[in-house]
Scaffold this motif. Structure first.
Motif, mmCIF file in Angstrom:
data_model
loop_
_atom_site.group_PDB
_atom_site.id
_atom_site.type_symbol
_atom_site.label_atom_id
_atom_site.label_comp_id
_atom_site.label_asym_id
_atom_site.label_seq_id
_atom_site.Cartn_x
_atom_site.Cartn_y
_atom_site.Cartn_z
ATOM 1 N N LEU A 68 0.865 -1.173 0.000
ATOM 2 C CA LEU A 68 0.000 0.000 0.000
ATOM 3 C C LEU A 68 0.905 1.228 0.000
ATOM 4 O O LEU A 68 1.873 1.288 0.757
ATOM 5 C CB LEU A 68 -0.891 -0.006 1.245
ATOM 6 N N LEU A 69 0.598 2.210 -0.844
ATOM 7 C CA LEU A 69 1.461 3.382 -1.002
ATOM 8 C C LEU A 69 0.646 4.660 -0.875
ATOM 9 O O LEU A 69 -0.395 4.814 -1.519
ATOM 10 C CB LEU A 69 2.145 3.365 -2.374
ATOM 11 N N THR A 70 1.116 5.579 -0.033
ATOM 12 C CA THR A 70 0.567 6.931 0.022
ATOM 13 C C THR A 70 1.567 7.866 -0.631
ATOM 14 O O THR A 70 2.738 7.894 -0.254
ATOM 15 C CB THR A 70 0.329 7.387 1.473
ATOM 16 N N ASP A 71 1.118 8.633 -1.606
ATOM 17 C CA ASP A 71 1.980 9.560 -2.334
ATOM 18 C C ASP A 71 1.654 10.980 -1.882
ATOM 19 O O ASP A 71 0.525 11.456 -2.035
ATOM 20 C CB ASP A 71 1.749 9.411 -3.842
ATOM 21 N N PHE A 72 2.661 11.671 -1.327
ATOM 22 C CA PHE A 72 2.462 13.027 -0.831
ATOM 23 C C PHE A 72 2.903 14.098 -1.831
ATOM 24 O O PHE A 72 3.045 15.276 -1.472
ATOM 25 C CB PHE A 72 3.187 13.212 0.502
ATOM 26 N N ASN A 73 3.141 13.694 -3.074
ATOM 27 C CA ASN A 73 3.393 14.664 -4.146
ATOM 28 C C ASN A 73 4.601 15.560 -3.898
ATOM 29 O O ASN A 73 4.602 16.743 -4.240
ATOM 30 C CB ASN A 73 2.146 15.539 -4.379
ATOM 31 N N VAL A 74 5.641 14.994 -3.304
ATOM 32 C CA VAL A 74 6.877 15.735 -3.060
ATOM 33 C C VAL A 74 7.881 15.513 -4.184
ATOM 34 O O VAL A 74 8.673 16.401 -4.500
ATOM 35 C CB VAL A 74 7.492 15.341 -1.696
#
Length: 249
Positions: free
Chosen positions: A230-236
């Motif tokens: 599972l991956l959360t992408d914080f757009n950094v």
């Protein structure tokens, strides 16, 4: 109570903004446009370092039911679990750091490189209803994201009640009165937080990229549709590369 009502109002505004299409000329959700950072979970620590990314291995999150909550744990203390579930167990969480911030966070359920990806949704959410430029995700209002089991939400409530009992004449702030001590040990960037000592169920809490916003989570699946990560992408970062900071949109 007043603070929670004000916070809920801000979250509704945030969620509404995230559902405004960037372009209404085409319908349908394109997973390839939703994130360019899926490769993060397939890179070794050395390969990540070569891209100016630092891997932080937090430890295991205890999933007692296999129902995963991905949310801002302070802004949405009652957020529903994701629709897809996994087997109960203990699963490692890795953070990907770039430009001094947490760029993404993953939870690994099985080894292997994902064959394909799908957007994480809550029960009742249908990706087919999304138009071009729209996405499901979770709003952040306290600058934090997390992974935890849905059962652990009750433990957070129990810990909050304990803190309130120790300060009966004051308003308890879970961040200041409980969580800050754990986060301070890692410069405020992350913590593996156990709400109630002696009870199984902990929370991987981490800084949400640039702070408040709206962030998607994605399931990496094998060829048979089994969840690997599972991956959360914080757009950094873009393209799983921290050597060049993306331009702000």
């Amino acid at each position: 109570m007043r603070n929670r009502i004000m916070r809920a109002a801000r979250l509704l505004l945030c969620a509404a903004a995230a559902h405004i299409p960037v372009s209404a000329t085409a319908a349908g959700f394109d997973i390839g446009k939703a994130s360019s950072n899926f490769e993060l979970v397939a890179l070794s620590d050395a390969e990540l370092s070569g891209r100016s990314l630092n891997a932080i291995h937090m430890g295991n999150v205890e999933l007692t039911s296999g129902r995963i909550v991905a949310a801002d744990p302070l802004a949405q203390p009652d957020r529903p679990a994701l629709a897809r579930t996994v087997a109960p167990g203990e699963y490692p969480v890795t953070l990907y750091q770039a430009f001094g911030r947490i760029a993404a966070a993953s939870m690994r359920f099985a080894e292997g490189k994902p064959d394909h990806w799908e957007l994480g949704v809550l029960p009742g959410q249908d990706v087919a209803t999304l138009k071009d430029g729209e996405i499901f995700g979770y709003p952040v209002d306290a600058g934090l994201g997390c992974y935890m089991d849905a059962d652990t939400l009750e433990l957070i409530g129990e810990r909050e009640a304990q803190a309130q009992a120790q300060k009966p004449d004051a308003d308890v702030n879970y961040y200041d009165d409980v969580l800050a001590a754990d986060l301070d040990a890692n410069k405020g960037h992350y913590a593996l937080h156990r709400p109630v000592a002696g009870k199984k169920g902990n929370v991987a809490v981490f800084w949400s990229g640039w702070g408040d916003g709206f962030y998607p989570v994605f399931w990496g699946l094998d060829r048979d549709g089994r969840a690997l990560v599972l991956l959360t992408d914080f757009n950094v970062v873009e393209n799983a590369d921290g050597r060049k900071e993306p331009k702000l949109q």
